[in-house]
Scaffold this motif. Structure first.
Motif, mmCIF file in Angstrom:
data_model
loop_
_atom_site.group_PDB
_atom_site.id
_atom_site.type_symbol
_atom_site.label_atom_id
_atom_site.label_comp_id
_atom_site.label_asym_id
_atom_site.label_seq_id
_atom_site.Cartn_x
_atom_site.Cartn_y
_atom_site.Cartn_z
ATOM 1 N N GLY A 63 0.813 -1.215 0.000
ATOM 2 C CA GLY A 63 0.000 0.000 0.000
ATOM 3 C C GLY A 63 0.845 1.263 0.000
ATOM 4 N N THR A 64 1.977 1.215 0.717
ATOM 5 C CA THR A 64 2.819 2.409 0.791
ATOM 6 C C THR A 64 3.329 2.780 -0.605
ATOM 7 N N CYS A 65 3.812 1.796 -1.330
ATOM 8 C CA CYS A 65 4.332 2.075 -2.685
ATOM 9 C C CYS A 65 3.208 2.561 -3.593
ATOM 10 N N ASN A 66 2.032 1.969 -3.453
ATOM 11 C CA ASN A 66 0.941 2.401 -4.329
ATOM 12 C C ASN A 66 0.499 3.820 -3.990
ATOM 13 N N TYR A 67 0.570 4.152 -2.704
ATOM 14 C CA TYR A 67 0.250 5.532 -2.287
ATOM 15 C C TYR A 67 1.267 6.493 -2.920
ATOM 16 N N ILE A 68 2.546 6.154 -2.835
ATOM 17 C CA ILE A 68 3.593 7.038 -3.369
ATOM 18 C C ILE A 68 3.402 7.244 -4.876
ATOM 19 N N LEU A 69 3.171 6.173 -5.608
ATOM 20 C CA LEU A 69 3.006 6.295 -7.064
ATOM 21 C C LEU A 69 1.741 7.088 -7.412
ATOM 22 N N THR A 70 0.679 6.877 -6.637
ATOM 23 C CA THR A 70 -0.560 7.620 -6.887
ATOM 24 C C THR A 70 -0.323 9.115 -6.680
ATOM 25 N N ARG A 71 0.378 9.461 -5.607
ATOM 26 C CA ARG A 71 0.630 10.880 -5.323
ATOM 27 C C ARG A 71 1.602 11.480 -6.334
ATOM 28 N N MET A 72 2.584 10.708 -6.760
ATOM 29 C CA MET A 72 3.502 11.230 -7.789
ATOM 30 C C MET A 72 2.720 11.595 -9.042
ATOM 31 N N GLU A 73 1.769 10.741 -9.402
ATOM 32 C CA GLU A 73 1.028 10.984 -10.636
ATOM 33 C C GLU A 73 -0.028 12.078 -10.454
ATOM 34 N N GLU A 74 -0.783 11.983 -9.369
ATOM 35 C CA GLU A 74 -1.941 12.872 -9.246
ATOM 36 C C GLU A 74 -1.584 14.247 -8.687
ATOM 37 N N ALA A 75 -0.531 14.312 -7.834
ATOM 38 C CA ALA A 75 -0.176 15.608 -7.247
ATOM 39 C C ALA A 75 1.125 16.126 -7.839
ATOM 40 N N ASP A 76 1.608 15.453 -8.890
ATOM 41 C CA ASP A 76 2.785 15.916 -9.616
ATOM 42 C C ASP A 76 4.004 16.036 -8.681
ATOM 43 N N LEU A 77 4.194 15.025 -7.834
ATOM 44 C CA LEU A 77 5.307 15.046 -6.873
ATOM 45 C C LEU A 77 6.457 14.179 -7.376
ATOM 46 N N GLU A 78 7.685 14.544 -6.972
ATOM 47 C CA GLU A 78 8.817 13.632 -7.182
ATOM 48 C C GLU A 78 8.776 12.574 -6.080
ATOM 49 N N PHE A 79 9.524 11.481 -6.277
ATOM 50 C CA PHE A 79 9.507 10.355 -5.341
ATOM 51 C C PHE A 79 9.766 10.807 -3.893
ATOM 52 N N ALA A 80 10.817 11.643 -3.690
ATOM 53 C CA ALA A 80 11.207 11.991 -2.311
ATOM 54 C C ALA A 80 10.076 12.730 -1.597
ATOM 55 N N ASP A 81 9.370 13.606 -2.337
ATOM 56 C CA ASP A 81 8.280 14.362 -1.706
ATOM 57 C C ASP A 81 7.092 13.449 -1.400
ATOM 58 N N ALA A 82 6.810 12.530 -2.312
ATOM 59 C CA ALA A 82 5.691 11.599 -2.081
ATOM 60 C C ALA A 82 6.011 10.671 -0.905
ATOM 61 N N LEU A 83 7.272 10.250 -0.801
ATOM 62 C CA LEU A 83 7.677 9.397 0.326
ATOM 63 C C LEU A 83 7.532 10.167 1.641
ATOM 64 N N ALA A 84 7.986 11.435 1.649
ATOM 65 C CA ALA A 84 7.872 12.244 2.877
ATOM 66 C C ALA A 84 6.398 12.368 3.275
ATOM 67 N N GLU A 85 5.543 12.546 2.273
ATOM 68 C CA GLU A 85 4.107 12.651 2.569
ATOM 69 C C GLU A 85 3.572 11.325 3.134
ATOM 70 N N ALA A 86 4.006 10.201 2.548
ATOM 71 C CA ALA A 86 3.561 8.878 3.031
ATOM 72 C C ALA A 86 3.979 8.684 4.491
ATOM 73 N N LYS A 87 5.137 9.223 4.840
ATOM 74 C CA LYS A 87 5.598 9.102 6.239
ATOM 75 C C LYS A 87 4.734 9.964 7.142
ATOM 76 N N ARG A 88 4.451 11.190 6.675
ATOM 77 C CA ARG A 88 3.597 12.077 7.493
ATOM 78 C C ARG A 88 2.217 11.459 7.715
ATOM 79 N N GLU A 89 1.712 10.765 6.709
ATOM 80 C CA GLU A 89 0.383 10.152 6.818
ATOM 81 C C GLU A 89 0.409 8.863 7.638
ATOM 82 N N GLY A 90 1.632 8.427 8.028
ATOM 83 C CA GLY A 90 1.746 7.226 8.860
ATOM 84 C C GLY A 90 1.738 5.928 8.060
ATOM 85 N N TYR A 91 1.925 5.989 6.733
ATOM 86 C CA TYR A 91 1.944 4.762 5.927
ATOM 87 C C TYR A 91 3.352 4.154 5.915
ATOM 88 N N ALA A 92 4.329 4.959 5.485
ATOM 89 C CA ALA A 92 5.694 4.416 5.407
ATOM 90 C C ALA A 92 6.334 4.441 6.788
#
Ligand code: HSE
Length: 434
Positions: A163-192
């Motif tokens: 789920g964490t990886c799918n969240y990161i890829l979804t955010r990269m695509e939908e919110a136009d984020l690079e990997f590092a920013d999407a990962l940081a967001e996944a951590k803030r959301e408590g996924y990663a």
């Protein structure tokens, strides 16, 4: 119902999943009794920190701080391993089986590494070792493969199972984020997790892939033997080009056999058609597409992690034992009869590929690249060169038809050596589900 027998349950580990199992054993007790004719009751909980047990609401008289007490307690019929890790958890499960207890575990890393040994112990002592919670959280994919599709030869399994990886890829695509920013967001959301490697480097997916492969093909592939590529190198521009080409990027576990009987088990970011159901799996959700020779395609979708979804899978294993209790079904092995036993090397696999090059913007470069591909008998299916770009180089995105991986890699090496090609080529595998 008052004469219902009781299935006495011990828990080891009281993290997020353990706490949910404890609560759900209470909230679903009547339902489980109605459905199985057995009272399913937690009788002992092993936890390292007693204050944690108090927070979760476990009465002090049920709490012990040594998992060995649970594994050897003659008053328990079944134990649930939710400690994680592969050392103590292995000892706990082995000891419990030797002491005549059925075991339920969510531990995919342990099954992937030592499943063969643990199932031997389970068979020797004729106790169940059940693991619905190990793959796909609340999705009953283990039961689907073992029972629902038992009459099928499995042609392929494609899974989005982290789920964490799918969240990161979804955010990269939908919110136009690079990997590092999407990962940081996944951590803030408590996924990663703070140590994100298990998720984003693909290891968690590989552990789950090994479990699915053992069910489908009857042999255990050690995670180290399994090709595993995570997300760290994925750039948002590749998700954008993929979209233009009609694809979406997903971290897939791919498990498949072909006519020569060899098995592929691999984990990597993969372009899949936007029209495939797996492409619409967004955020932390998981989905598994199984192709059977009788049923055809089936797809299971749901929450792949989290306390309650994973607890639901544990309850399902408890219900399986409770449904027959106090009679017992024969313990079943996993991985005992190798239906196929040769793992294909990555060099042998056949795939379509996406190739992104950074090239000098001058005549003849595309022709040079196309010539190398043609020399390797690799056909081009489409090319994108964006009109608007800055500077003297331009991205060149090429999709190619099916090629053997070794040949494709050799072509990429030659392409990288063309003087007009700047920087390392980026390539991703493509699945069309044909
Ligand atoms: N960390 C996993 C995920 C859940 O993100 O899906 C546990 O396997």
């Amino acid at each position: 119902m008052n004469n219902s027998p009781t299935l006495r349950v011990g828990l080891a580990g009281l993290g997020t999943v353990g706490a949910s199992v404890w609560r759900r054993l209470a909230s679903q007790a009547d339902l489980l009794q109605q459905r199985t004719g057995t009272i399913v009751r937690a009788m002992q909980v092993a936890v390292r920190r007693p204050e944690r047990a108090r927070d979760v609401g476990v009465p002090d008289y049920l709490v012990v701080n040594d998992w060995r007490t649970v594994a050897t307690n003659p008053e328990l019929d079944v134990v649930v391993e939710l400690m994680g890790g592969t050392t103590d958890a292995y000892e706990f499960i082995s000891l419990a089986l030797q002491n005549g207890k059925h075991v339920i575990t969510a531990n995919k890393a342990l099954l992937a590494e030592r499943g063969a040994e643990l199932f031997q112990t389970s068979l020797k002592h004729q106790r169940h070792l059940l693991f619905e919670a190990s793959v796909g959280g609340g999705i009953p994919i283990i039961r689907a493969l073992r029972e629902g599709l038992a009459g099928n030869r499995i042609i392929s399994i494609h899974g989005i199972i982290n789920g964490t990886c799918n969240y990161i890829l979804t955010r990269m695509e939908e919110a136009d984020l690079e990997f590092a920013d999407a990962l940081a967001e996944a951590k803030r959301e408590g996924y990663a997790e703070a140590d994100d490697s298990l998720d984003v480097d693909g290891h968690d997916t590989a552990h789950k892939a090994a479990v699915l492969a053992a069910l489908a093909y009857g042999f255990w592939v050690h995670p180290q033997a399994l090709y595993t590529e995570g997300l760290r190198h994925v750039e948002k521009q590749d998700l954008l080009y993929a979209r233009k080409l009609g694809y979406r990027l997903k971290l897939l576990a791919i498990i498949r056999t072909d006519t020569d009987g060899a098995v592929e088990v691999r984990v990597h970011p993969t372009l899949i058609p936007q029209t495939n159901l797996l492409a619409s799996v967004r955020g932390v959700f998981n989905a598994v597409l199984v192709r059977g020779d009788v049923a055809g395609d089936t797809i299971s979708y749901g929450r792949g992690a989290g306390g309650d979804p994973t607890a639901s899978a544990v309850l399902s294993d408890l219900a399986q034992i409770a449904g027959h209790w106090p009679n017992e079904q024969k313990a079943r092995n996993v991985g005992h009869e190798a239906l196929h036993s040769r793992l294909k090397t990555m060099d042998e696999i056949m795939s379509r590929y996406y190739l992104r090059l950074t090239v000098e913007d001058r005549p003849g470069v595309l022709a040079d690249v196309a010539r190398v591909l043609a020399d390797h008998q690799i056909g081009i299916s489409s090319v994108i060169q964006p009109e608007t770009h800055v500077g003297e180089t331009t991205p060149l995105v090429i999709m190619v038809h099916d090629a053997v991986e070794a040949k494709f890699r050799s072509a990429v090496k030659k392409i990288a050596a063309i003087p007009a090609v700047k920087g390392p080529p980026v390539h991703l595998r493509v699945e069309d589900f044909e």
